[in-house]
Design an enzyme around this catalytic site. Structure first.
Site, PDB file in Angstrom:
ATOM      1  N   ASN A  16      -3.670   7.273 -26.331  1.00  0.00           N
ATOM      2  CA  ASN A  16      -3.976   6.507 -27.553  1.00  0.00           C
ATOM      3  C   ASN A  16      -4.254   7.445 -28.716  1.00  0.00           C
ATOM      4  OD1 ASN A  16      -4.236   3.407 -27.335  1.00  0.00           O
ATOM      5  ND2 ASN A  16      -5.030   4.146 -25.388  1.00  0.00           N
ATOM      6  N   LYS A  93     -18.204   7.906 -21.482  1.00  0.00           N
ATOM      7  CA  LYS A  93     -19.668   8.002 -21.521  1.00  0.00           C
ATOM      8  C   LYS A  93     -20.237   7.051 -22.563  1.00  0.00           C
ATOM      9  CE  LYS A  93     -19.966  11.294 -18.546  1.00  0.00           C
ATOM     10  NZ  LYS A  93     -20.687  11.133 -17.286  1.00  0.00           N
ATOM     11  N   ILE A  95     -22.539   6.254 -25.772  1.00  0.00           N
ATOM     12  CA  ILE A  95     -22.806   7.027 -26.988  1.00  0.00           C
ATOM     13  C   ILE A  95     -24.322   7.120 -27.168  1.00  0.00           C
ATOM     14  CG2 ILE A  95     -22.474   7.090 -29.503  1.00  0.00           C
ATOM     15  CD1 ILE A  95     -19.902   7.554 -27.912  1.00  0.00           C
ATOM     16  N   HIS A 111     -10.280  -1.323 -25.645  1.00  0.00           N
ATOM     17  CA  HIS A 111     -10.471  -1.721 -24.245  1.00  0.00           C
ATOM     18  C   HIS A 111      -9.230  -2.495 -23.788  1.00  0.00           C
ATOM     19  CE1 HIS A 111     -12.818  -2.580 -20.653  1.00  0.00           C
ATOM     20  NE2 HIS A 111     -12.320  -3.801 -20.692  1.00  0.00           N
ATOM     21  N   ASP A 152     -18.807  -1.729 -23.827  1.00  0.00           N
ATOM     22  CA  ASP A 152     -17.913  -2.858 -24.173  1.00  0.00           C
ATOM     23  C   ASP A 152     -18.598  -4.095 -24.738  1.00  0.00           C
ATOM     24  OD1 ASP A 152     -15.857  -1.270 -23.071  1.00  0.00           O
ATOM     25  OD2 ASP A 152     -16.200  -2.096 -21.070  1.00  0.00           O
TER      26      ASP A 152
HETATM   27  C1  GRF Z   1      -7.007   3.024 -22.405  1.00  0.00           C
HETATM   28  O1  GRF Z   1      -6.519   2.051 -21.543  1.00  0.00           O
HETATM   29  C2  GRF Z   1      -8.142   2.472 -23.247  1.00  0.00           C
HETATM   30  O2  GRF Z   1      -8.023   1.111 -23.506  1.00  0.00           O
HETATM   31  C3  GRF Z   1      -9.341   2.717 -22.369  1.00  0.00           C
HETATM   32  O3  GRF Z   1      -9.071   3.937 -21.736  1.00  0.00           O
HETATM   33  C4  GRF Z   1      -7.669   4.156 -21.648  1.00  0.00           C
HETATM   34  C5  GRF Z   1      -7.402   5.494 -22.265  1.00  0.00           C
HETATM   35  O4  GRF Z   1      -6.074   5.894 -22.101  1.00  0.00           O
HETATM   36  N1  GRF Z   1     -10.549   2.709 -23.133  1.00  0.00           N
HETATM   37  P1  GRF Z   1      -5.545   7.180 -22.889  1.00  0.00           P
HETATM   38  O5  GRF Z   1      -6.475   8.328 -22.519  1.00  0.00           O
HETATM   39  O6  GRF Z   1      -5.604   6.856 -24.345  1.00  0.00           O
HETATM   40  O7  GRF Z   1      -4.164   7.413 -22.393  1.00  0.00           O
END
Ligand code: GRF
Length: 202
Positions: A16, A93, A95, A111, A152
């Site tokens: 991401n 982790k 925050i 998420h 979350d």
């Molecule tokens: C993703 O599925 C995100 O939604 C979740 O952790 C995963 C991270 O994937 N919080 P990447 O490290 O970005 O490939």
């Protein structure tokens, strides 16, 4: 604090984060990735930071066992690079209180499900998709939310649905959701930066 200055916090592969960096580099997002913080010294996220020429900092409980000091060092690092928006991307982790106080309303997370369903402790990675399939859901999705002291539970900023197919396996669902995550994180960041989505305390 310039909101365009993005500080990433990531524990794993960082796909991401990479999608967002690419969007910045290609001018699709008007923002600057200024620092990457990881609690995992061997994370793909830190490797990606190095390849992209973005400062990467390994700040975790192994090299900083005192949680308060670690929290302070994270705040100091974010401040040093003039980070205006903290972007969690697979950060495993909680925050710390100092980071939360300094960056109140300026820390976002992604998420891979439709919160408040399928969130909380232990709901990460494959576990999320496994639970979605076990519950017989016909749709899942992606949530982008503000970060608070728990996992979350912060205010939801944006959600996007992904259908669950009968033939889906954990892997196929994970792959389809991740593909949507990359696009949706960039799109939502764009709306935050343009003011279409208003963050508190901005
Ligand atoms: C993703 O599925 C995100 O939604 C979740 O952790 C995963 C991270 O994937 N919080 P990447 O490290 O970005 O490939």
């Amino acid at each position: 604090m310039k909101i365009q200055n993005l500080g990433f916090m990531a524990s794993g592969r960082g796909s991401n984060m990479q999608a967002i960096i690419d969007a910045c580099n290609e001018g699709r997002l008007n923002a600057h990735p200024v620092v990457v913080i990881s609690n995992n010294g061997n994370s793909g996220a830190l490797d990606r930071a190095e390849s992209e020429g973005i400062p990467g900092h390994y700040l975790g409980s192994k090299n900083f066992p005192d949680a308060d000091k670690l929290d302070q060092i994270i705040v100091d690092t974010l401040r040093k690079y003039d980070v205006g928006l903290v972007v969690l991307a697979g950060y495993m982790k909680k925050i710390g209180a100092k980071t939360l106080a300094t960056y109140q309303g300026r820390i976002i997370n992604i998420h891979p499900a439709l919160l408040p369903k399928f969130g909380g402790e232990g709901m990460y990675g494959k576990h999320v998709h496994e639970a979605v399939l076990a519950a017989g859901e016909t749709e899942t999705g992606v949530t982008i939310h503000l970060v608070d002291a728990q996992y979350d539970t912060g205010s939801i900023l944006a959600q996007c649905k992904v259908s669950v197919e009968k033939r889906d396996t954990i892997e196929s669902l994970a792959e389809r959701v991740l593909f949507v995550e990359h696009r949706f994180y960039i799109e939502t960041l764009g709306k935050i930066l343009s003011g279409e989505i208003v963050l508190p305390h901005q």
